[in-house]
Structures are given as C-alpha cells and as structure tokens.
Design a protein around this motif. Sequence first.
Motif, mmCIF file in Angstrom:
data_model
loop_
_atom_site.group_PDB
_atom_site.id
_atom_site.type_symbol
_atom_site.label_atom_id
_atom_site.label_comp_id
_atom_site.label_asym_id
_atom_site.label_seq_id
_atom_site.Cartn_x
_atom_site.Cartn_y
_atom_site.Cartn_z
ATOM 1 N N GLU A 156 54.917 28.671 73.097
ATOM 2 C CA GLU A 156 54.317 27.469 73.339
ATOM 3 C C GLU A 156 53.067 27.801 74.206
ATOM 4 O O GLU A 156 52.060 26.984 74.311
ATOM 5 C CB GLU A 156 55.353 26.544 74.253
ATOM 6 N N ALA A 168 50.024 28.485 72.122
ATOM 7 C CA ALA A 168 49.628 27.498 71.216
ATOM 8 C C ALA A 168 48.686 26.569 72.479
ATOM 9 O O ALA A 168 47.633 26.144 72.340
ATOM 10 C CB ALA A 168 50.751 26.576 70.927
ATOM 11 N N ARG A 169 49.380 26.367 73.833
ATOM 12 C CA ARG A 169 48.735 25.411 74.725
ATOM 13 C C ARG A 169 47.608 26.036 75.297
ATOM 14 O O ARG A 169 46.504 25.380 75.522
ATOM 15 C CB ARG A 169 49.632 25.247 75.699
ATOM 16 N N ARG A 200 45.384 28.127 73.627
ATOM 17 C CA ARG A 200 44.448 27.933 72.548
ATOM 18 C C ARG A 200 43.658 26.266 72.524
ATOM 19 O O ARG A 200 42.674 26.140 72.241
ATOM 20 C CB ARG A 200 44.934 28.105 71.136
ATOM 21 N N GLU A 201 44.768 25.236 72.968
ATOM 22 C CA GLU A 201 44.281 23.999 72.734
ATOM 23 C C GLU A 201 43.780 23.526 74.244
ATOM 24 O O GLU A 201 42.756 22.790 74.141
ATOM 25 C CB GLU A 201 45.519 23.305 72.597
ATOM 26 N N GLU A 202 44.185 24.119 75.463
ATOM 27 C CA GLU A 202 43.657 23.340 76.663
ATOM 28 C C GLU A 202 42.788 24.185 77.118
ATOM 29 O O GLU A 202 41.864 23.726 78.151
ATOM 30 C CB GLU A 202 44.973 23.144 77.508
ATOM 31 N N PRO A 246 40.322 26.679 75.658
ATOM 32 C CA PRO A 246 39.884 27.225 74.550
ATOM 33 C C PRO A 246 38.741 28.440 74.926
ATOM 34 O O PRO A 246 38.336 29.247 74.191
ATOM 35 C CB PRO A 246 39.282 26.405 73.711
ATOM 36 N N ASP A 278 40.751 33.667 76.307
ATOM 37 C CA ASP A 278 41.435 34.543 75.267
ATOM 38 C C ASP A 278 42.395 35.358 75.899
ATOM 39 O O ASP A 278 41.991 36.132 76.645
ATOM 40 C CB ASP A 278 40.579 35.331 74.241
#
Length: 603
Positions: free
Chosen positions: A394, A397-398, A400-402, A404, A407
């Motif tokens: 999780e 994924a979060r 990368r989404e929140e 960006p 890294d």
Amino acid sequence: MLEMRVRWVLLVVVGLANLGGAAVVLLFAIFVVPDPPLADPEYARVVNTVAFFSYPVVAAPVTLLVAWRLWRPVVRLVRDKGVPDAAQRRAVLLGPLRLTLLVGLMWGGGAAGWFLLDLFLFTGRLAAKVGLTCLLGALTTCTIVYLLSERLLRPAAALVLASEPPRGLRLPGVTMRVMLAWALGTAVPILGLICVAVAALVAPGIGTAQLAVTVLGLGGAALVIGMQVTYIATRAVADPIASVREGMARVERGDLGARVEVYDASEVGQLQAGFNHMVAGLREHQRLRDLFGRHVGEEVAVLALESGDIRLGGETREVAVLFVDLAGSTRLADSRSPDQVVALLNAFFGVVVNVVGRHGGWINKFEGDAALAIFGAPTCLPDAAGAALGAARELAARLREEVPQLDAGVGVSAGPVVAGYIGAEQRFEYTVIGDPVNEAARLSDLAKTFPGRVLASGALLREARPAEAEEWELGASVILRGRSKPTRLAMPHPPFVPAARRRLLPRPRVVRRRRPPADDTSPWPGVVRQPKPSRTKIANLKPFRRSETADEAARDDQTRPAAAPAHPMAGSPATPPPSADPTPSSDAGAMPSFGADAAVDGD
C-alpha cells in the motif's frame, strides 16, 4: 447589562430589605407583642408612629450615599471589564458583607434611638417592646440584604475570581449563610414567641384570643418566611456544587475543555476554583502525553506512562521491519529550496505514518529522508509479517499516487530483535536492534532499482497469512551489502499482470567472457591469462518489463534462446550463449540478473 444589574442591586436590594424589616416591626408592634399599661396610650402611639416614619427619611439618604461610595469600584469594574485592581477586588468580594453591616448599623442606631425615646417619655416596658421589635426588624433586613446581594453580584464576582483566587480575605462561608437563614426563618419567630410569653407573665391582662392570634401569626411567619429564606440559603450553596458536578460529568465524557465559572469567594468558590485547576492539570497532562506520543509513538508513550520503573535494556521479540528510503535526496536538496524540501518530506512522511498506522505498525524513527517502522513491538501483533507486507504494498502505491515528485524504495524483513530502551540513564529511547533492521535497510536500497520499488525477504512469505503471501512472488537470492548470508528476494505481483501469467523472478544469466588469444610475445609462452570474474552491478542492470498480452509472451518465449535454467526455482529465463561482450546480455524486456552468489556492490 451587567452594569445596570449592579446598580439595581444597590437600590432594589436595600429598598426591599428595609421594607421587609419595617413590615416585621409593624407586625410585632401592633399584632404580636401587646402594649404594656400606659397613662395615655393614644399619645404614645402617635409619638412612636412619628418616630417610626421619620427615621427612614433621615437614614435612607445617608445609607444610600455611603453605599454608593462603597459600590463605586464595583460599577467601574463591570463598566470597563478590565483587569480588576486591589480596590475593585475587595469592593466586589466584600460588597455584600459591607452593605449588610451598613444596613445593620443604621437599624441599630434607629433601635437605640427609639428605645431611649420611649424610655424617657413613657415606661421601660414600652421601651423594651420597641427595642426588641427593632432588633427583630434589623435581623430580618440584614439577612435579606446579604443573601440577595451575594446572589445578584455573582457575575461581578466571576470577573474578579477569573483572574486570581481570593487570598487573605475572610468571608462568610457556608456556615454563616446557614446561620443567617436560621436566624431569619427560625430565630426571629421564636424570639417573638418568647417576647409574647414574657409579656403575658408581666402583664396578666393579655387575653386568650390575643395570645392565640400572636402565636398563629408568628407560626405562620416562621413557616412561610423560613421556607423562603432556607431555599435562598441552600441555593447559594447548591448552585456552585451543581456546576462542579456538571463539569465533572463533562470531564468523565472526555471533554477536558470543561470550566466552571467561579463566582463565590467562600469555601464553595474554592471548590469551583479547585475543579478548574484540576481540569487544567488534566489538559496539561493530556497535551504532554499527546506530544510525547507524537515524538516517540503512541504505543511507546503508553508503555512508558504505564510502566512503574523504566530500565535500560530490552527483551527478544519476533517482529517485522519496514524501511523506506528516498532516492535522490541529495539531488532533491540541491534543486529545491529548503522550504520546498521540508514540505515534500512532510507529505512523504505523512503518507508513511498513515499507512503504517493503518496496518498496526509503529514508526520507530525518522532518519533524515528515511523512516523505520516496526510491526510487533512494543505491542504484540498477531500477523506482524503479513501486516508489514501489506503496508509495503500500500505504501508504494500511495507514494506513487500522492507524492509523485519523490521516488523511494521500500524494504521489508522479519526476525528476532532486541526491543527496549537504549541509551543512558539521563537520555534514552525505545528502539529495536537486530539483523532484520539492517536487512530491511539494504533491501530498500536494492528496491530503488526495481520497477515496483518494493522488495521483501522471502522468509516473510512463510510467516505471513496465505492471503497476503499470494500477493508476492519469490525470486533470486542475493548477498546484500554488509551481510554474509544470501537473501531470497520477493516482490509484489505487478497489478497489470493477470494471475495466470505471474512468474517468479528469473534466475540470473551467467556472464561469460571469451578467453583472449595467446600472445606470442608473452614472457610465458603458451600460458593463457584468465580474466577476473566481474561483479554484477545492480545499477547497470536493465529493468524488467513483462509482456502485456499472451501473444506477446509467446513470441518472447520463441525468440529467447533455449537453455537449461540455472536453478531449479528459476523461471523461464535461460542462460544466453557465450558472447564476447563483457556486459550482461539481455533483451529489451529482460529482467535484472541476480545469481544465488551475486553480491550487491556497495560502491
């Protein structure tokens, strides 16, 4: 509004109290206490009537003038609503008592003058009757003045007591209020009965009917007036106690913002102030606990507060460790302002804290651009390994989404650690020490080179619940930097790959070098020099890209050279034919090659 209320206290309270006292005097003088034998009763009645109505004409303006001088600081305080000074504080807190003493002094002077008037003009019995009735009226008036003025001045007293509790002032408390209520409701009627009994003994001419009327009048007054005065006195005590009780109920419900208005300077007011101090201490304790929990974690804060004695050292616990580390933090700090870097880091750590907390973990520490999360300490977690693996998926994924712009690599490991307090007696912290922490940190570094940015130790899949283990796939074994034992890699299934086509991470391809031809000019003819085996650098490996359709996957299998797998657990990749190129041979969609004995270069 408050100013008008304070002004009316002076006029209404003093006026009503004096009217009540005058009514008591008339009642006792005319109906209750019989007149003694007099030579000229009509002349005595006229003289006493003129004296009764003339004295208030002189005494009332004097009383109001003196009372206004005493009341002026109170009016100025409620009008300005500023910080009260010493004079205003004393005027408010001592106002009811001063006003009561002033009214009592005026009534005492009137009673003394009336007694002397009847004593010199008429008989001593008439002077005693008039003096006693005046004292009863004075007692009634003073009681009403104190009880009403104290109740009506509560808003002004609240302004004074809100800044500082009363100190050095001896004020009438609960006992005095009860005694005043007893005096007006019980003592005055009983004293009237005693006067009637004395008059009946001294003057045998008092008839039975007159005596019965006197007793009935005094008894009725005792019932009605006594009930009213007792109610006022008890409400003066019950109201502050009720406010404290309501405040305690709010605190019991968890409302630490409860506050009781302090409007009493007696013992009851000290009870109100004590409740406010107690709630303030609870708020401070809760604030410190909240700050403590934010600094070290809620679980550690609870453990420290509930522990009787904290000692250095720890205990061995089976935990899962999640380590997340930013990639390119140096470049980030170089290309952005410090405020922008801090904002990004706060957003990054906000996601980390939220995800770890949702899965039952605990953030042990923030290390610059990295965070260490523990699952299973200090509180036990039934499925620590599964919780850590789920949090890692999780979290990636979060992020990368929140966030960006950043890294990060995520590494997960598990195993026995020592969890406890590390440091010195003067300064220590709760943390975990063990090999899983180092392994998770190395896995997070390695994960930065993988598309999913998440790697875990394969041993976790055996400990995690089956539903979570199915979301991961095993791959090659690598020797991480600083460790001597190989670590079996595991990474989550990419979300775009169907379950029927999930593969294991391919085994590494063997890198072969061509043997250079013999050099005739070599000092050792016929001897061929063997090149040193190269160490595969993770940074030079190309990322893995899976085919998105079944036809493309079939074409990839047909075009890839057939060879025996390098390891029984390896997937479809095969060993490439010998090549003169010293770099790893791979297609455009090849997976990074990691051998069972490959080492992660730390350079």
